[in-house]
Design an enzyme around this catalytic site. Structure first.
Site, PDB file in Angstrom:
ATOM      1  N   LYS A 139       7.884   8.852  17.616  1.00 27.96           N
ATOM      2  CA  LYS A 139       8.846   7.769  17.843  1.00 27.96           C
ATOM      3  C   LYS A 139       9.088   7.566  19.344  1.00 27.96           C
ATOM      4  O   LYS A 139       9.269   6.426  19.808  1.00 27.96           O
ATOM      5  CB  LYS A 139      10.152   8.087  17.105  1.00 27.96           C
TER       6      LYS A 139
ATOM      7  N   VAL B  16      10.451   3.472  13.686  1.00 22.75           N
ATOM      8  CA  VAL B  16      11.353   4.180  14.602  1.00 22.75           C
ATOM      9  C   VAL B  16      12.777   4.082  14.070  1.00 22.75           C
ATOM     10  O   VAL B  16      13.330   2.988  13.926  1.00 22.75           O
ATOM     11  CB  VAL B  16      11.318   3.580  16.033  1.00 22.75           C
TER      12      VAL B  16
ATOM     13  N   GLY C   4       5.593   5.477  -2.789  1.00 24.92           N
ATOM     14  CA  GLY C   4       6.364   6.725  -2.763  1.00 24.92           C
ATOM     15  C   GLY C   4       7.828   6.410  -2.528  1.00 24.92           C
ATOM     16  O   GLY C   4       8.369   5.440  -3.068  1.00 24.92           O
TER      17      GLY C   4
ATOM     18  N   LEU D 182       0.861  -1.192   0.000  1.00 25.52           N
ATOM     19  CA  LEU D 182       0.000   0.000   0.000  1.00 25.52           C
ATOM     20  C   LEU D 182       0.891   1.232   0.000  1.00 25.52           C
ATOM     21  O   LEU D 182       1.566   1.519   0.990  1.00 25.52           O
ATOM     22  CB  LEU D 182      -0.907   0.027   1.246  1.00 25.52           C
TER      23      LEU D 182
ATOM     24  N   VAL E  75       9.488   5.233   0.079  1.00 25.29           N
ATOM     25  CA  VAL E  75       9.766   3.933   0.701  1.00 25.29           C
ATOM     26  C   VAL E  75       9.174   2.801  -0.138  1.00 25.29           C
ATOM     27  O   VAL E  75       9.854   1.795  -0.405  1.00 25.29           O
ATOM     28  CB  VAL E  75       9.220   3.889   2.150  1.00 25.29           C
TER      29      VAL E  75
ATOM     30  N   GLU F 141      11.263  18.125   4.440  1.00 31.85           N
ATOM     31  CA  GLU F 141      10.083  18.240   3.590  1.00 31.85           C
ATOM     32  C   GLU F 141       9.861  19.711   3.230  1.00 31.85           C
ATOM     33  O   GLU F 141      10.370  20.609   3.907  1.00 31.85           O
ATOM     34  CB  GLU F 141       8.843  17.788   4.383  1.00 31.85           C
TER      35      GLU F 141
HETATM   36  N1  LIG Z   1      10.763   8.520   3.862  1.00 30.74           N
HETATM   37  C1  LIG Z   1      11.399   8.069   4.939  1.00 30.74           C
HETATM   38  O1  LIG Z   1      12.607   8.246   5.076  1.00 30.74           O
HETATM   39  C2  LIG Z   1      10.655   7.330   6.006  1.00 30.74           C
HETATM   40  C3  LIG Z   1      11.366   6.788   7.083  1.00 30.74           C
HETATM   41  C4  LIG Z   1      10.681   6.059   8.072  1.00 30.74           C
HETATM   42  C5  LIG Z   1       9.322   5.909   7.974  1.00 30.74           C
HETATM   43  N2  LIG Z   1       8.663   6.484   6.919  1.00 30.74           N
HETATM   44  C6  LIG Z   1       7.209   6.299   6.866  1.00 30.74           C
HETATM   45  O2  LIG Z   1       6.883   5.557   5.706  1.00 30.74           O
HETATM   46  C7  LIG Z   1       5.622   5.960   5.207  1.00 30.74           C
HETATM   47  C8  LIG Z   1       5.775   6.379   3.752  1.00 30.74           C
HETATM   48  O3  LIG Z   1       6.721   7.422   3.662  1.00 30.74           O
HETATM   49  P1  LIG Z   1       7.258   7.935   2.247  1.00 30.74           P
HETATM   50  O4  LIG Z   1       8.413   8.806   2.560  1.00 30.74           O
HETATM   51  O5  LIG Z   1       7.422   6.809   1.307  1.00 30.74           O
HETATM   52  O6  LIG Z   1       6.038   8.858   1.797  1.00 30.74           O
HETATM   53  P2  LIG Z   1       5.650   9.291   0.315  1.00 30.74           P
HETATM   54  O7  LIG Z   1       4.752  10.476   0.437  1.00 30.74           O
HETATM   55  O8  LIG Z   1       6.858   9.384  -0.552  1.00 30.74           O
HETATM   56  O9  LIG Z   1       4.819   8.031  -0.192  1.00 30.74           O
HETATM   57  C9  LIG Z   1       3.520   7.729   0.203  1.00 30.74           C
HETATM   58  C10 LIG Z   1       2.788   7.257  -1.033  1.00 30.74           C
HETATM   59  O10 LIG Z   1       1.546   6.715  -0.626  1.00 30.74           O
HETATM   60  C11 LIG Z   1       0.574   7.189  -1.542  1.00 30.74           C
HETATM   61  N3  LIG Z   1      -0.745   7.208  -0.897  1.00 30.74           N
HETATM   62  C12 LIG Z   1      -1.160   8.029   0.081  1.00 30.74           C
HETATM   63  N4  LIG Z   1      -2.444   7.764   0.383  1.00 30.74           N
HETATM   64  C13 LIG Z   1      -2.833   6.766  -0.443  1.00 30.74           C
HETATM   65  C14 LIG Z   1      -4.050   6.075  -0.639  1.00 30.74           C
HETATM   66  N5  LIG Z   1      -5.117   6.394   0.075  1.00 30.74           N
HETATM   67  N6  LIG Z   1      -4.085   5.099  -1.543  1.00 30.74           N
HETATM   68  C15 LIG Z   1      -3.004   4.791  -2.276  1.00 30.74           C
HETATM   69  N7  LIG Z   1      -1.815   5.430  -2.160  1.00 30.74           N
HETATM   70  C16 LIG Z   1      -1.747   6.402  -1.236  1.00 30.74           C
HETATM   71  C17 LIG Z   1       1.029   8.576  -1.916  1.00 30.74           C
HETATM   72  O11 LIG Z   1       0.469   8.997  -3.129  1.00 30.74           O
HETATM   73  C18 LIG Z   1       2.534   8.403  -1.996  1.00 30.74           C
HETATM   74  O12 LIG Z   1       2.955   8.022  -3.276  1.00 30.74           O
HETATM   75  C19 LIG Z   1       5.140   7.066   6.151  1.00 30.74           C
HETATM   76  O13 LIG Z   1       4.331   6.505   7.140  1.00 30.74           O
HETATM   77  C20 LIG Z   1       6.426   7.584   6.753  1.00 30.74           C
HETATM   78  O14 LIG Z   1       6.254   8.161   8.027  1.00 30.74           O
HETATM   79  C21 LIG Z   1       9.289   7.160   5.943  1.00 30.74           C
HETATM   80  N1  LIG Z   2      11.459  13.069   8.581  1.00 29.35           N
HETATM   81  C1  LIG Z   2      12.152  12.061   9.300  1.00 29.35           C
HETATM   82  C2  LIG Z   2      12.279  10.767   8.529  1.00 29.35           C
HETATM   83  C3  LIG Z   2      11.166   9.820   8.712  1.00 29.35           C
HETATM   84  O1  LIG Z   2      10.950   9.481  10.036  1.00 29.35           O
HETATM   85  C4  LIG Z   2      13.559  12.512   9.622  1.00 29.35           C
HETATM   86  O2  LIG Z   2      13.970  13.612   9.260  1.00 29.35           O
HETATM   87  O3  LIG Z   2      14.252  11.758  10.280  1.00 29.35           O
HETATM   88 NA    NA Z   3      14.123   0.953  12.947  1.00 29.02          NA
END
Ligand SMILES: NC(=O)c1ccc[n+]([C@@H]2O[C@H](COP(=O)([O-])OP(=O)(O)OC[C@H]3O[C@@H](n4cnc5c(N)ncnc54)[C@H](O)[C@@H]3O)[C@@H](O)[C@H]2O)c1
Ligand SMILES: N[C@@H](CCO)C(=O)O
Ligand code: NA
EC number: 1.1.1.3
Length: 436
Positions: free
Chosen positions: A209, A136, A18, A15, A20, A194
């Site tokens: 966290k 985390v 993006g 699901l 990740v 961001e």
């Molecule tokens: N980016 C990081 O470094 C990082 C690190 C740790 C945890 N996370 C967590 O991982 C998760 C994803 O982060 P990310 O950076 O990949 O975010 P992102 O915004 O790059 O990706 C999220 C994707 O999900 C899609 N999306 C959102 N709602 C949707 C829906 N209803 N149906 C289908 N697709 C949907 C968005 O369009 C987007 O492409 C978040 O919970 C974030 O906190 C991210």
């Molecule tokens: N935005 C966070 C990454 C995801 O938890 C950071 O800067 O560490």
């Molecule tokens: Na971890």
């Protein structure tokens, strides 16, 4: 007795695609043979739920897998990976997956810190796993070590640098003398922060966290509302320079502690002594420092963010939950048996460094010391340095007072009384000193 044959393949639904999600899909495909060998069954990615199936994607993504029907995708899965972020529809989709008998892996710290127990309870009822190592400190193994490796010990305290953006900003301020706004802008240009950096600089990301870490460390349900939070927006270049002069660096810390008052979780900027292992955590790196009764001090260090590092943690969880399905059974569930009370923020006991501007004349230091003593706070060190451009034509000095451990409530009273002294021109900063 008849045994149920192990599945030859497990259906995996992703699901979100993006930062990740793209890397999770790539690793599932690039490593499929190794993953099958490690799990004992093939991991078959059956679909990727996205908002817009026509949007441009990384070429590594098999477009035939994209769907905007997340519900149908979830219904047919053995394992659901949620990397969409946000509270809804992530929560509803995960609950649907669990109710349908799927195990789930999520990176969603915001959802877990707000309403994790709803998911954990549903998973208990359904006999499936909820794993969340990526939530985390990204790639750093910390959830599993706290939940499993340290399960035979007693954790006393957790100190974490769990937000890479703010660590990068503070590091740039310390090493290049940048102002906060300039350092944030640089972090945005480099893609760390961001476009809207509020969740990072105001400490919300670290607070989520902290709630998760405190829950795991102390077997108690702690939500983000229980975490006292202060971001880095009030940290000035002058604070950073003074920190260095007194042998410290400023870090945004997530601090989880258990005391007689209960469990406390707080996020705030703090002075960390230069010789503490957390002081050497530079740039956008994360580290979690754990103090346990028998193990002593441990530090977990690495990349807390980024697509591939975060996907590494997600895949580790996917392998774990997949193995459980192959072998039968499930992993350790959320543990909240201790149910300790949540300690009020005012009960936190720590050391402080208070920097004030005073009129530089005889007796002022004695007056300040008297006020501190009247509040039963003990002074560890005092430094004085001239202020070059004196205020109101009166010769002024910086007075930097470092205290021994004192309750937050006593310190607040002390600072208010110091501010009332005629000779005190202003309170320039109040920072906690941690890790000593
Ligand atoms: N980016 C990081 O470094 C990082 C690190 C740790 C945890 N996370 C967590 O991982 C998760 C994803 O982060 P990310 O950076 O990949 O975010 P992102 O915004 O790059 O990706 C999220 C994707 O999900 C899609 N999306 C959102 N709602 C949707 C829906 N209803 N149906 C289908 N697709 C949907 C968005 O369009 C987007 O492409 C978040 O919970 C974030 O906190 C991210
Ligand atoms: N935005 C966070 C990454 C995801 O938890 C950071 O800067 O560490
Ligand atoms: Na971890």
């Amino acid at each position: 007795m008849a045994t149920v044959p192990a599945p030859s393949a497990l259906r995996v639904a992703l699901l979100g695609c993006g930062v990740v999600g793209t890397q999770v899909a790539r690793l599932l495909s690039d490593q499929s043979d190794d993953l099958a060998a490690r799990v004992g069954a093939r991991l078959e990615l059956v679909g990727i739920a996205v908002r817009d199936a026509a949007a441009p994607r990384d070429p590594s993504i098999d477009r035939a897998l994209l769907t905007d029907d997340a519900e149908t995708l979830v219904d047919g899965a053995d394992i659901v990976i949620e990397v969409m972020g946000g509270i809804e529809p992530a929560r509803t989709l995960l609950l649907r997956a669990i109710a349908g008998g799927a195990s789930v892996v999520t990176a969603n710290k915001a959802l877990l810190a707000e309403d994790g127990p709803t998911l954990y309870h549903a998973a208990d009822e359904a006999g499936v796993d909820v794993y969340y190592e990526a939530a985390v400190a990204g790639a750093i193994p910390i959830v599993r070590p706290v939940r499993e490796s340290l399960a035979g010990d007693t954790i006393q305290r957790v100190l974490g640098i769990v937000n890479g953006t703010t660590n990068y900003v503070l590091d740039q301020m310390a090493t290049h003398g940048l102002a906060l706004d300039d350092a944030v802008r640089q972090a945005q240009e480099l893609g760390f922060a961001e476009a809207d950096p509020t969740a990072d600089v105001e400490g919300y990301d670290a607070a989520a966290k902290a709630a998760i870490l405190a829950s795991l460390a102390f077997h108690t349900r702690v939500t983000i509302d229980d975490v006292s939070r202060e971001g880095i927006t009030s940290v000035t270049a002058e604070d950073v320079a003074w920190a260095r002069q007194t042998g410290h660096v400023i870090k945004l810390l997530a601090i989880c502690e258990a005391s007689e008052a209960g469990v406390s979780a707080r996020v705030h900027p703090a002075l960390v002594p230069e010789q503490h292992p957390l002081a050497g955590v530079r740039g956008a790196f994360n580290a979690v420092f754990v103090e346990a009764e028998a193990a002593g001090e441990l530090m977990f260090y690495g990349r807390g963010a980024g697509g591939a590092p975060t996907a590494s943690a997600v895949l580790g969880d996917v392998v774990s939950v997949a193995r459980h399905r192959v072998l039968g059974g499930k992993g350790p569930a959320e543990s909240h048996y201790a149910q300790l009370p949540i300690a009020p923020a005012s009960s936190a006991v720590t050391r402080y460094q208070v920097r004030i501007a005073v009129s530089d004349r005889p007796g002022v230091l004695a007056q300040v010391a008297q006020v501190v003593a009247e509040h039963s706070v003990s002074i560890e060190a005092v430094r004085q340095a001239p202020i070059e451009s004196s205020l109101d034509g009166v010769t002024a000095a910086h007075l930097v007072i470092t205290t021994h451990h004192a309750p937050e409530s006593a310190l607040a009273g002390t600072v208010a009384a110091i501010a009332d002294l005629d000779a005190v021109q202003g309170i320039l900063s109040v920072l906690r000193v941690e890790g000593s």
